[in-house]
Scaffold this active site. Structure first.
Site, PDB file in Angstrom:
ATOM      1  N   ASP B 133      16.995   4.837  28.106  1.00  0.00           N
ATOM      2  CA  ASP B 133      17.028   3.877  28.930  1.00  0.00           C
ATOM      3  C   ASP B 133      17.905   2.678  28.351  1.00  0.00           C
ATOM      4  O   ASP B 133      17.931   2.315  27.290  1.00  0.00           O
ATOM      5  CB  ASP B 133      15.489   3.328  29.015  1.00  0.00           C
ATOM      6  CG  ASP B 133      15.127   2.371  30.205  1.00  0.00           C
ATOM      7  OD1 ASP B 133      16.018   2.639  31.113  1.00  0.00           O
ATOM      8  OD2 ASP B 133      14.233   1.716  30.059  1.00  0.00           O
ATOM      9  N   HIS B 140      17.992  -9.401  34.750  1.00  0.00           N
ATOM     10  CA  HIS B 140      16.792  -9.228  34.216  1.00  0.00           C
ATOM     11  C   HIS B 140      16.810  -9.454  32.485  1.00  0.00           C
ATOM     12  O   HIS B 140      15.965 -10.078  32.068  1.00  0.00           O
ATOM     13  CB  HIS B 140      16.443  -7.630  34.097  1.00  0.00           C
ATOM     14  CG  HIS B 140      15.580  -7.210  33.524  1.00  0.00           C
ATOM     15  ND1 HIS B 140      13.757  -7.407  33.780  1.00  0.00           N
ATOM     16  CD2 HIS B 140      15.189  -6.467  32.323  1.00  0.00           C
ATOM     17  CE1 HIS B 140      13.273  -6.821  32.965  1.00  0.00           C
ATOM     18  NE2 HIS B 140      13.926  -6.082  31.900  1.00  0.00           N
TER      19      HIS B 140
END
Lengths: 432, 432
Positions: B133, B140
């Site tokens: 990931d 964000h």
């Protein structure tokens, strides 16, 4: 039968008719680890190490020395199906193999199924679904934490949370496969921008590997009292680390390219059953440390959860090889320097419902002693590169150099039992 | 042919004789994503979504509508072998399937091989070897960084290093599989010790998933100019996160149990070929930001590396379901809010020699817009729980509640082309 109880397969009087097993430092008949090997020119299959030989389990099925569903399971080219079995099945296979190799009556049938280990190529023992690395070596955490965060070496969560992170499964290789020095981003001290190039602070890390057996279903935790049922065995693990990449990349999401270029494991799975005699009480926590939270606490685990293993790191430089010199030992220390037990890390890992699968691999994290002779990485031995140390042949090291071969070893000892070893975990470093 | 070039399969005039494909928001004939589906009572096999139907590719091989080695590859029960093929092979299969579904002459032979999507069970499209990931959503990173480190939201490495970490492959599930609220350690504000129990700050994260195609060998990097050859396709990814566990556990090695209890993906692999029309120039970096290091820099990637996707998050609470109310939209924003391109994260991942394999999955990290209407997690929408927001039916949310269903969607648009979608990524949260 409890995981720390021994049976006739551990009897120190038991010997094998395979002579090289007697007095073998790693693989006497009391060990019987499983692995995947390929005899020269043939395909990979399951074997059991015995002294300098390997018993071909697939051949044992063909010869009807193993019956029932062992015929199928032992004919596989990975150990995943075997690892998926409950421990009593592994134990039954262990007893059978022990009998085959100790009972003189079996010699005529079994001896032709032994192969010379020196002529075989070892493979990874299992298809590793997921690999997780922990951080249970508290002295390592302290030593490294001090270098990365001088004012804050051990973070407040350390004594509550068995800290772990996911590693890369695809780049795990068995002992003997060379490691290419990785390239990556590093930010030299006082440089304004990072640069890309070969690591100049390549390191090893001495770890234990834990092979997961049966596993759990997604959403179902593993109670601490049952964790041992999910531990199939052990190996050695060298968690190669590019310290320069690590320092630059690791915040806020942890190590990534600093670690995932390759990890090296010893190829034999030394089973939980083989390790049964080699359990110790978990060392008491220092005064003032918190008790583990209830989900991590079990009386049996406190009584038997530590491992009676002595760990060693050796280095053979290219010059040593060229001059015929043996590897030199860099460090040695006990595996009792783990702040968390193997059962605790298994239970913690599954405590949120994360599913572990047969053939998953857990690393303990670097196991260092409190003092220099037991430091499990060069980062610690050479104080982050600031204090290079001298080898016996006059060479010095601050980090791992091209041509260096790093060799990890571990031996389990207990009074009244025959010592066993995990076998070697070795790899040589190639230039970038 | 370059990855951003279109061909006759993208022709907006092309239609399918399968009527539901016309005007289908996700799966018109210009999409043709691959997936693994099981018709009711039958085993999993490869399919291609077309409108409300699924073309059974295994049945196509049996009917000799696909020949050569497609017979074998399309009869598998996962897409791993198909993903391993070079892009020109995938493109050839795409052209063939497009012809089968558009040419009226093929209708008689092909129509019996279509199944109702509503009657099929979707599976994971591939055996996921490793899952990584990333953290490319800069807004964000800023929003979350501000909550975890108010004085230091974006760390100094962010604009040089495509930050990523390894996630858990075993707990990835396809859309529709419910998510059990995880238990774990959290340290309540001002509490002296952590406690163990169900998460009270459960969150979703809106991400794109990237499916790896051919992959690279261990020790060999992927040049930025070739990265696209290793990107087979895309999906949606909900990186469920227990924020309370995350805050307590994530230092120093990154998120672990806060994330690995489950991740949800949309089940269709929308191929790189299907996405060819939907590329945009990568937005210029803000003045003062450094240029990417040379290994991450390619003119073609700067010109075409961004994706023309609009992302959306919907929520349907239990009360909404009970009262027959449709899901409400929580946010929407463009995928151009990625600070790094897909090619850059692929190249970075392999830059140290780490080997990517067919069927590996990369997540982009949460893609948030700069402003509230495009925030990709509840942590951002509700300011870390301090500012709960109201839903249209009067309910409020600070974090995800039991019974909530979170639904991710994405649509690709480009002038002169038929829009396609990634399909739904949805899962309902069950109590601990």
């Amino acid at each position: 039968m409890s995981w720390w109880r021994t049976d006739e397969t551990h009897d120190p009087a038991r010997t094998s008719w395979a002579e090289s097993a007697q007095g073998h430092g790693d693989f006497p008949i009391q060990n019987l680890p499983f692995g995947i090997f390929a005899p020269r020119g043939e395909g990979p299959r399951i074997g059991v190490a015995i002294g300098d030989m390997i018993l071909d389990l697939r051949a044992c099925t063909t010869a009807n020395l193993l019956s029932g569903d062992w015929q199928e399971i032992c004919s596989e080219a990975t150990l995943n199906r075997l690892l998926a079995l409950p421990s009593e099945r592994r134990r039954a296979l262990r007893r059978r193999v022990s009998d085959l190799l100790s009972d003189e009556a079996n010699r005529a049938a079994v001896e032709p199924l032994l192969r010379q280990a020196a002529d075989a190529v070892m493979h990874l023992p299992a298809r590793i679904g997921d690999y997780t690395d922990f951080y249970v070596g508290i002295h390592h955490a302290n030593n490294v934490g001090r270098q990365f965060r001088p004012d804050n070496p051990l973070l407040p969560n350390y004594k509550y949370v068995p800290i772990g992170y996911h590693g890369r499964a695809s780049s795990i290789r068995q002992s003997g496969v060379p490691v290419r020095r990785p390239s990556g981003q590093r930010k030299p001290h006082d440089a304004e921008h990072p640069i890309f190039g070969p690591s100049v602070r390549l390191d090893y890390e001495l770890e234990l590997g834990v092979w997961i057996g049966p596993g759990n279903r997604l959403g179902e935790a593993i109670p601490i009292g049952e964790a041992n049922e999910h531990v199939a065995g052990f190996c050695l693990l060298n968690d190669w680390s590019a310290r320069d990449f690590q320092a630059w990349e690791y915040q806020p999401l942890g190590p990534f390219l600093a670690k995932n270029f390759q990890s090296t494991i010893s190829p034999w799975i030394v089973t939980a059953e083989a390790m049964a005699p080699f359990h110790l009480p978990q060392p008491a926590r220092p005064a003032g440390d918190p008790q583990p939270l209830p989900y991590l606490l079990s009386e049996a685990d406190l009584q038997h959860g530590a491992l009676a293993l002595t760990l060693e790191v050796f280095l053979q430089t290219q010059r040593m090889r060229e001059e015929g010199e043996a590897p030199v030992r860099l460090s040695t220390g006990p595996a009792t320097n783990m702040y968390w037990t193997v059962n605790q890390i298994v239970t913690h890992h599954a405590s949120n419902g994360c599913n572990l699968n047969p053939g998953d691999l857990l690393g303990t994290g670097t196991i260092s002693a409190a003092t220099r002779e037991g430091f499990g990485s060069m980062l610690e031995l050479a104080s982050g590169g600031q204090d290079p140390f001298q080898l016996s042949n006059g060479e010095t090291r601050a980090f791992v150099e091209d041509g260096d071969e790093v060799i990890l070893r571990a031996t389990a000892d207990a009074p009244g039992f025959v010592s066993i070893g995990l076998g070697e975990c070795r790899a040589v470093v190639l230039p970038a």
